[in-house]
Design a protein around this motif. Structure first.
Motif, PDB file in Angstrom:
ATOM      1  N   ALA A 180      -6.047   2.299   3.669  1.00 17.70           N
ATOM      2  CA  ALA A 180      -5.138   3.445   3.671  1.00 17.70           C
ATOM      3  C   ALA A 180      -3.948   3.118   2.793  1.00 17.70           C
ATOM      4  CB  ALA A 180      -4.674   3.773   5.092  1.00 17.70           C
ATOM      5  N   ALA A 181      -3.466   4.095   2.053  1.00 19.01           N
ATOM      6  CA  ALA A 181      -2.270   3.951   1.224  1.00 19.01           C
ATOM      7  C   ALA A 181      -1.321   5.095   1.549  1.00 19.01           C
ATOM      8  CB  ALA A 181      -2.627   3.958  -0.257  1.00 19.01           C
ATOM      9  N   TYR A 182      -0.028   4.857   1.289  1.00 18.86           N
ATOM     10  CA  TYR A 182       1.000   5.812   1.694  1.00 18.86           C
ATOM     11  C   TYR A 182       1.897   6.149   0.505  1.00 18.86           C
ATOM     12  CZ  TYR A 182      -0.639   3.647   5.971  1.00 18.86           C
ATOM     13  OH  TYR A 182      -1.441   3.146   6.961  1.00 18.86           O
ATOM     14  N   GLY A 183       2.170   7.439   0.348  1.00 16.72           N
ATOM     15  CA  GLY A 183       3.033   7.886  -0.731  1.00 16.72           C
ATOM     16  C   GLY A 183       3.776   9.135  -0.316  1.00 16.72           C
ATOM     17  N   CYS A 184       4.240   9.886  -1.298  1.00 21.19           N
ATOM     18  CA  CYS A 184       4.998  11.109  -1.013  1.00 21.19           C
ATOM     19  C   CYS A 184       4.780  12.108  -2.139  1.00 21.19           C
ATOM     20  CB  CYS A 184       6.496  10.791  -0.860  1.00 21.19           C
ATOM     21  SG  CYS A 184       7.239  10.076  -2.346  1.00 21.19           S
ATOM     22  N   MET A 192       0.827  -1.214   0.000  1.00 16.45           N
ATOM     23  CA  MET A 192       0.000   0.000   0.000  1.00 16.45           C
ATOM     24  C   MET A 192       0.856   1.257   0.000  1.00 16.45           C
ATOM     25  SD  MET A 192      -3.085  -1.056  -0.245  1.00 16.45           S
ATOM     26  CE  MET A 192      -4.027   0.422   0.092  1.00 16.45           C
ATOM     27  N   ILE A 193       2.077   1.157  -0.542  1.00 15.38           N
ATOM     28  CA  ILE A 193       2.931   2.337  -0.643  1.00 15.38           C
ATOM     29  C   ILE A 193       3.321   2.574  -2.097  1.00 15.38           C
ATOM     30  CG2 ILE A 193       3.856   2.147   1.689  1.00 15.38           C
ATOM     31  CD1 ILE A 193       6.374   0.852   0.528  1.00 15.38           C
ATOM     32  N   THR A 194       3.578   3.813  -2.437  1.00 12.44           N
ATOM     33  CA  THR A 194       4.068   4.146  -3.765  1.00 12.44           C
ATOM     34  C   THR A 194       4.889   5.426  -3.684  1.00 12.44           C
ATOM     35  OG1 THR A 194       3.479   4.498  -6.091  1.00 12.44           O
ATOM     36  CG2 THR A 194       2.030   5.499  -4.438  1.00 12.44           C
ATOM     37  N   VAL A 195       5.933   5.481  -4.506  1.00  9.14           N
ATOM     38  CA  VAL A 195       6.715   6.704  -4.668  1.00  9.14           C
ATOM     39  C   VAL A 195       6.604   7.194  -6.098  1.00  9.14           C
ATOM     40  CG1 VAL A 195       9.060   7.675  -4.707  1.00  9.14           C
ATOM     41  CG2 VAL A 195       8.329   6.257  -2.786  1.00  9.14           C
ATOM     42  N   ASP A 196       6.841   6.276  -7.062  1.00 10.92           N
ATOM     43  CA  ASP A 196       6.908   6.722  -8.450  1.00 10.92           C
ATOM     44  C   ASP A 196       6.228   5.794  -9.451  1.00 10.92           C
ATOM     45  OD1 ASP A 196       8.686   4.635  -8.286  1.00 10.92           O
ATOM     46  OD2 ASP A 196      10.467   5.904  -8.363  1.00 10.92           O
ATOM     47  N   GLY A 240      13.821  12.357  -3.187  1.00 10.71           N
ATOM     48  CA  GLY A 240      13.494  13.771  -3.317  1.00 10.71           C
ATOM     49  C   GLY A 240      12.264  14.206  -2.558  1.00 10.71           C
ATOM     50  N   ALA A 241      11.672  13.307  -1.787  1.00  4.73           N
ATOM     51  CA  ALA A 241      10.403  13.619  -1.114  1.00  4.73           C
ATOM     52  C   ALA A 241      10.609  14.591   0.038  1.00  4.73           C
ATOM     53  CB  ALA A 241       9.744  12.346  -0.607  1.00  4.73           C
ATOM     54  N   THR A 242       9.596  15.405   0.263  1.00  5.63           N
ATOM     55  CA  THR A 242       9.597  16.312   1.413  1.00  5.63           C
ATOM     56  C   THR A 242       8.398  16.069   2.325  1.00  5.63           C
ATOM     57  OG1 THR A 242       8.328  18.047   0.263  1.00  5.63           O
ATOM     58  CG2 THR A 242      10.723  18.100   0.004  1.00  5.63           C
ATOM     59  N   LYS A 243       7.439  15.235   1.852  1.00 10.18           N
ATOM     60  CA  LYS A 243       6.222  15.016   2.635  1.00 10.18           C
ATOM     61  C   LYS A 243       5.749  13.560   2.507  1.00 10.18           C
ATOM     62  CE  LYS A 243       4.703  19.713   1.411  1.00 10.18           C
ATOM     63  NZ  LYS A 243       4.984  20.371   2.686  1.00 10.18           N
ATOM     64  N   LEU A 244       5.239  13.031   3.597  1.00  8.92           N
ATOM     65  CA  LEU A 244       4.517  11.762   3.578  1.00  8.92           C
ATOM     66  C   LEU A 244       3.057  12.079   3.287  1.00  8.92           C
ATOM     67  CD1 LEU A 244       4.247   8.678   4.191  1.00  8.92           C
ATOM     68  CD2 LEU A 244       3.804   9.324   6.563  1.00  8.92           C
TER      69      LEU A 244
END
Length: 412
Positions: free
Chosen positions: A393-397, A229-233, A286-290
Motif C-alpha cells: 500500500a502507498a499513500y499520497g494526496c 510509501m508516501i508521496t506528495v509531489d 494544498g491537499a484536500t484528500k488522502l
C-alpha cells in the motif's frame, strides 16, 4: 520483510491519538520561540532521563544537510542518544564548512547545558535550503532546553513544523512480559514528500528494553512499509530522517526476534510509523484528500510497491482525484508503466470500492455514485495485477491549485 501477526493484535493496543514522543516513560519534549520564525515556535527538543539506544534512517538525496550528517555519524559511532534538538525555518543545507561547524556548535551547547556526552545529542533542521543559521538565535534556543516552562510536548510538535497545517503525533501501548511498553511518535512533513524519505522529520521514542541492532532492523523494515510509501509531489529533500530512541524504562526482558511477544512490539511500532506517514500524506501542501493505493497479485513485494507508488505519484491521477473526476484511465496508465510484470488481461481496478476495470477491460459503472464517493476525504484505489503473492500500500494526496500558490511563494 517482518512477518507481523495481526489477528487480534490491534485489539491489544491502547491507542492514544493525543500521545507523542513524550508518552513513553523517561522522555521529555518541549519547544520555544527563538526568533527564527516571526511568531511561531521554531526550536524543539526531546530528552531521555537515561541514555537510550538509537538508530535512524536518512534521505537518499546526495545533498545531505550538515545536521543530518552529524546526527548520522553520532548514531553510527555510539548507537546511543540522550537528546535531540530541532530547529525549523532554516535547513542548514548547502552551507559548507560553516554549516558543519554550526551544527557541531549546536550539539556542543546542548551537551554542555544537559551535562551529557556531545555525541549523545542529535541535531535536526528543516526549512529553507541555502541560508546560514543565525547562531545567536540558535544559542539562545539551546539555553532554554529543559526549562520547565517550555517542557510541553505540544510545544515540540509545533516547533518542528514548516508548511504543515496540523501537528502529527500518536502513542500506543502494548503489554510485553506483563509490562506496559509505550511507543510514541511525532513528525513533520507537508511538501517535498516522496518515497525514500521526504521533507519530513520523524521521531519515535519507546521505553522498551531492546538492543540497538534489533531496533535498527525494526526501524528499517517498518520504514519500507510506511515513510518510504508516501508521496506528495515527487521531490526528495536534503534534511529528511527518522530517528528512534529506546531507553528501556519499561523494564521488560530484552526484545529481539526470538522473544515470544516480538510480533506484538513490531505491530505496535509499525502502527505508529504508518499512522504518522498517513498524516504526512494527508497534510500535503494544498491537499484536500488522502489517497491510498492498495496493490495485490504482484509477483513480489518490490513490484507491488512500485505499482502502488506509481499510482499515488502520478500527477494526472492526483489532479483527477482533486477534480473528483472518475477518470480511471489515468490510474490504469500509472499501473501500466510501473512494472514490466503487469499482465493487463489479469488486472482489475476498484475506485472507491466501485469496480471500473476487470481483466483489463473497462466496466460500465454508476458515474453519479462514483462522483459522490470522490467527494470524500479518504480515497482508496485497489488493484489486483495477477496471481502473485506480492502486496503493498502507498499513500499520497490530491494535487490542488493551492499547492502551486504555497510553493510559488515559499521563501516569502
Amino acid at each position: 520483510m517482518i512477518d507481523i501477526e495481526t489477528i487480534d493484535t490491534l485489539k491489544q493496543l491502547n491507542i492514544d491519538v493525543q500521545g507523542d514522543v513524550s508518552s513513553p516513560s523517561g522522555f521529555i519534549a518541549g519547544g520555544f520561540h527563538t526568533g527564527l520564525r516571526r511568531k511561531k515556535k521554531d526550536f524543539g527538543w526531546i530528552y531521555s532521563t537515561t541514555e537510550a539506544v538509537a538508530t535512524g534512517v536518512y534521505t537518499l538525496n546526495r545533498f545531505k544537510a550538515a545536521p543530518l550528517k552529524l546526527t548520522e555519524d553520532s548514531i553510527n559511532s555510539n548507537k546511543t542518544l540522550q537528546a535531540i534538538v530541532v530547529n525549523s525555518a532554516n535547513a542548514n543545507s548547502c552551507t559548507g564548512e560553516k554549516g558543519t561547524q554550526d551544527a557541531l556548535d549546536t550539539q556542543a551547547w546542548v551537551a554542555e547545558r544537559l551535562n551529557i556526552d556531545q555525541q549523545n545529542v542529535g541535531v535536526a533542521s528543516t526549512g529553507v535550503v541555502g541560508a546560514f543559521l543565525p547562531m545567536d538565535k540558535i544559542y539562545y534556543g539551546t539555553q532554554h532546553v529543559l526549562k520547565e516552562a517550555y517542557n510541553n510536548s505540544q510545544f515540540f510538535n509545533q516547533a518542528i513544523l514548516t508548511t504543515d497545517t496540523v501537528t502529527k503525533h500518536i502513542a500506543v501501548q502494548v503489554e510485553i512480559d506483563g509490562k506496559t511498553v509505550t511507543i510514541g511518535g511525532s513528525a513533520k512533513g507537508s511538501g517535498m514528500i516522496h518515497p525514500n524519505m521526504a521533507t519530513m522529520l520523524g521521531f519515535i521514542t519507546t521505553d522498551a528494553n531492546i538492543d540497538a541492532n534489533t531496533l535498527d532492523y525494526c526501524l528499517k523494515q517498518t520504514t519500507d512499509q510506511s515513510f518510504n510509501m508516501i508521496t506528495v509531489d515527487g521531490d526528495t529533500s536534503t534534511n529528511d530522517m527518522v530517528i528512534c530512541m529506546a531507553n528501556g524504562l519499561a523494564h521488560n526482558s530484552e526484545i529481539n526476534a526470538l522473544h515470544p511477544e516480538w510480533h506484538k512490539f513490531v505491530y505496535a511500532f509499525n502502527f505508529v510509523s504508518q499512522y504518522l506517514a498517513k498524516l504526512i500524506a494527508k497534510d500535503g501542501e494544498g491537499a484536500t484528500k488522502l489517497v491510498t493505493a492498495k496493490v495485490t497479485g504482484a509477483p513480489n513485494v518490490d513490484e507491488a510497491r512500485k505499482i502502488a507508488k506509481s499510482i499515488v505519484s502520478s500527477n494526472l491521477v492526483k489532479t483527477a482525484i482533486h477534480g473528483e473526476d472518475a477518470n480511471f484511465g489515468r490510474i490504469v496508465t500509472a499501473i501500466g508503466y510501473a512494472s514490466k510484470c503487469i499482465e493487463p488481461e489479469k488486472t482489475n481496478v476498484y475506485l472507491c470500492q466501485v469496480p471500473v476495470l476487470e481483466q483489463g477491460i473497462h466496466l460500465d459503472f454508476d458515474e453519479q455514485l462514483l462522483k459522490e464517493r470522490l467527494t470524500e476525504d479518504d480515497i482508496v484505489i485497489e488493484t489486483s495485477v495477477g496471481e502473485g503473492k506480492g502486496e503493498a500500500a502507498a499513500y499520497g494526496c490530491d494535487l490542488s491549485y493551492e499547492y502551486v500558490r504555497i510553493n510559488a511563494s515559499y521563501r516569502t
